[in-house]
Design an enzyme around this catalytic site. Structure first.
Site, PDB file in Angstrom:
ATOM      1  N   HIS A 132      30.691  51.301  32.848  1.00 38.18           N
ATOM      2  CA  HIS A 132      29.727  50.110  32.820  1.00 38.18           C
ATOM      3  C   HIS A 132      30.558  49.191  32.083  1.00 38.18           C
ATOM      4  CE1 HIS A 132      26.036  47.396  32.920  1.00 38.18           C
ATOM      5  NE2 HIS A 132      26.435  47.512  32.089  1.00 38.18           N
ATOM      6  N   GLU A 133      31.025  49.615  30.545  1.00 39.18           N
ATOM      7  CA  GLU A 133      31.375  48.641  30.091  1.00 39.18           C
ATOM      8  C   GLU A 133      33.017  47.979  29.830  1.00 39.18           C
ATOM      9  OE1 GLU A 133      29.567  46.721  27.513  1.00 39.18           O
ATOM     10  OE2 GLU A 133      27.503  48.622  27.985  1.00 39.18           O
ATOM     11  N   HIS A 136      32.494  45.904  32.779  1.00 36.69           N
ATOM     12  CA  HIS A 136      32.820  44.492  32.094  1.00 36.69           C
ATOM     13  C   HIS A 136      33.651  43.250  31.694  1.00 36.69           C
ATOM     14  CE1 HIS A 136      28.326  44.169  32.172  1.00 36.69           C
ATOM     15  NE2 HIS A 136      27.367  44.917  31.158  1.00 36.69           N
ATOM     16  N   HIS A 142      26.478  41.962  35.808  1.00 33.87           N
ATOM     17  CA  HIS A 142      25.493  43.109  36.542  1.00 33.87           C
ATOM     18  C   HIS A 142      25.552  42.937  37.769  1.00 33.87           C
ATOM     19  CE1 HIS A 142      24.301  43.898  32.066  1.00 33.87           C
ATOM     20  NE2 HIS A 142      24.631  44.387  32.297  1.00 33.87           N
ATOM     21  N   CYS A 143      25.291  44.022  38.183  1.00 34.79           N
ATOM     22  CA  CYS A 143      25.208  44.915  39.950  1.00 34.79           C
ATOM     23  C   CYS A 143      24.070  44.926  40.116  1.00 34.79           C
ATOM     24  CB  CYS A 143      25.730  45.500  40.410  1.00 34.79           C
ATOM     25  SG  CYS A 143      26.161  45.868  41.867  1.00 34.79           S
ATOM     26  N   CYS A 148      24.387  50.999  41.910  1.00 39.48           N
ATOM     27  CA  CYS A 148      26.051  51.039  40.842  1.00 39.48           C
ATOM     28  C   CYS A 148      25.825  51.028  39.352  1.00 39.48           C
ATOM     29  CB  CYS A 148      26.024  49.531  41.079  1.00 39.48           C
ATOM     30  SG  CYS A 148      27.973  48.705  40.612  1.00 39.48           S
ATOM     31  N   CYS A 167      29.981  50.090  43.194  1.00 39.51           N
ATOM     32  CA  CYS A 167      29.085  50.156  44.792  1.00 39.51           C
ATOM     33  C   CYS A 167      30.788  49.080  44.701  1.00 39.51           C
ATOM     34  CB  CYS A 167      28.133  49.128  44.541  1.00 39.51           C
ATOM     35  SG  CYS A 167      28.270  46.742  44.540  1.00 39.51           S
ATOM     36  N   CYS A 170      31.870  45.869  44.315  1.00 38.75           N
ATOM     37  CA  CYS A 170      31.763  46.178  42.612  1.00 38.75           C
ATOM     38  C   CYS A 170      33.936  47.155  42.301  1.00 38.75           C
ATOM     39  CB  CYS A 170      31.123  46.497  41.533  1.00 38.75           C
ATOM     40  SG  CYS A 170      29.810  45.668  41.074  1.00 38.75           S
TER      41      CYS A 170
HETATM   42 ZN    ZN Z   1      26.059  45.623  31.148  1.00 34.63          ZN
HETATM   43 ZN    ZN Z   2      27.916  46.913  42.402  1.00 37.97          ZN
END
Ligand code: ZN
Ligand code: ZN
Length: 188
Positions: A132-133, A136, A142-143, A148, A167, A170
């Site tokens: 996640h990080e 970015h 954010h999705c 995701c 996903c 992304c």
């Molecule tokens: Zn985040």
């Molecule tokens: Zn996504």
């Protein structure tokens, strides 16, 4: 063309197994090489005595100052509790489309919630939040897809609900960003 690199930087007394695990699994999802790099980060500079937590933005600034390789992203991994001033805590913080991100494993451990240790679940959470990080830093916001890995999570339940995968949309963005990073000029 080289491979994009992710440098994992331990901050504080992070369990070495977590770093080894991330170095192994991140390249399964992202077309990157992953190394562990020891770079001195001054944890005390980020400490907030009233909150008894560490300001993640300060750690991020130190990681950015220590960054040398333009073909690499840096993910600091720490075992201390992180915050930003407007929130009670954060699992991590990243520079959107930038170089560095920081992840706290402190609230990913079942024992933080008064529950028995669960190493498998803990490692799964570490992987999701690391992806996640890093997402970015590759420019992803954010999705809305709750499965995701870029779905926003401000509680451990939300971390557990999402998957460890991007996903389709992304994933496309992240692969394009990694291809650009891999073709960046190498540090001399
Ligand atoms: Zn985040
Ligand atoms: Zn996504």
């Amino acid at each position: 063309m080289g491979r994009a690199l992710i440098e994992l930087v331990p901050i504080g007394n992070v369990d070495a197994e977590v770093l080894d695990f991330l170095a192994l699994v991140l390249p399964e999802t992202l077309p990157v090489s992953c190394h562990i790099r020891n770079h001195p980060v001054e944890l005390e500079a980020a400490y907030h005595p009233l909150r008894q937590q560490y300001h993640s933005t300060e750690l991020l600034a130190q990681l950015i100052r220590g960054h040398r390789n333009p073909a690499a992203k840096v993910l600091g991994v720490t075992d201390v509790d992180l915050f930003i001033p407007i929130l009670t805590f954060v699992f991590g913080e990243a520079q959107l489309g930038g170089t560095a991100a920081v992840l706290s494993i402190y609230r990913l451990d079942q024992r933080f919630y008064g529950l028995p240790e669960d190493r498998r679940l803990f490692f799964e959470r570490c992987e999701k939040e690391a992806l996640h990080e890093l997402g970015h830093t590759f420019g992803l916001v954010h999705c809305s897809d709750f499965e995701c890995v870029m779905h926003f999570s401000n509680s451990i339940e939300h971390v557990d609900l999402k998957s460890n995968a991007f996903c389709a949309s992304c994933g496309r963005i992240v692969r394009e960003a990694i291809a650009r990073l891999a073709s960046a000029p190498k540090a001399s």
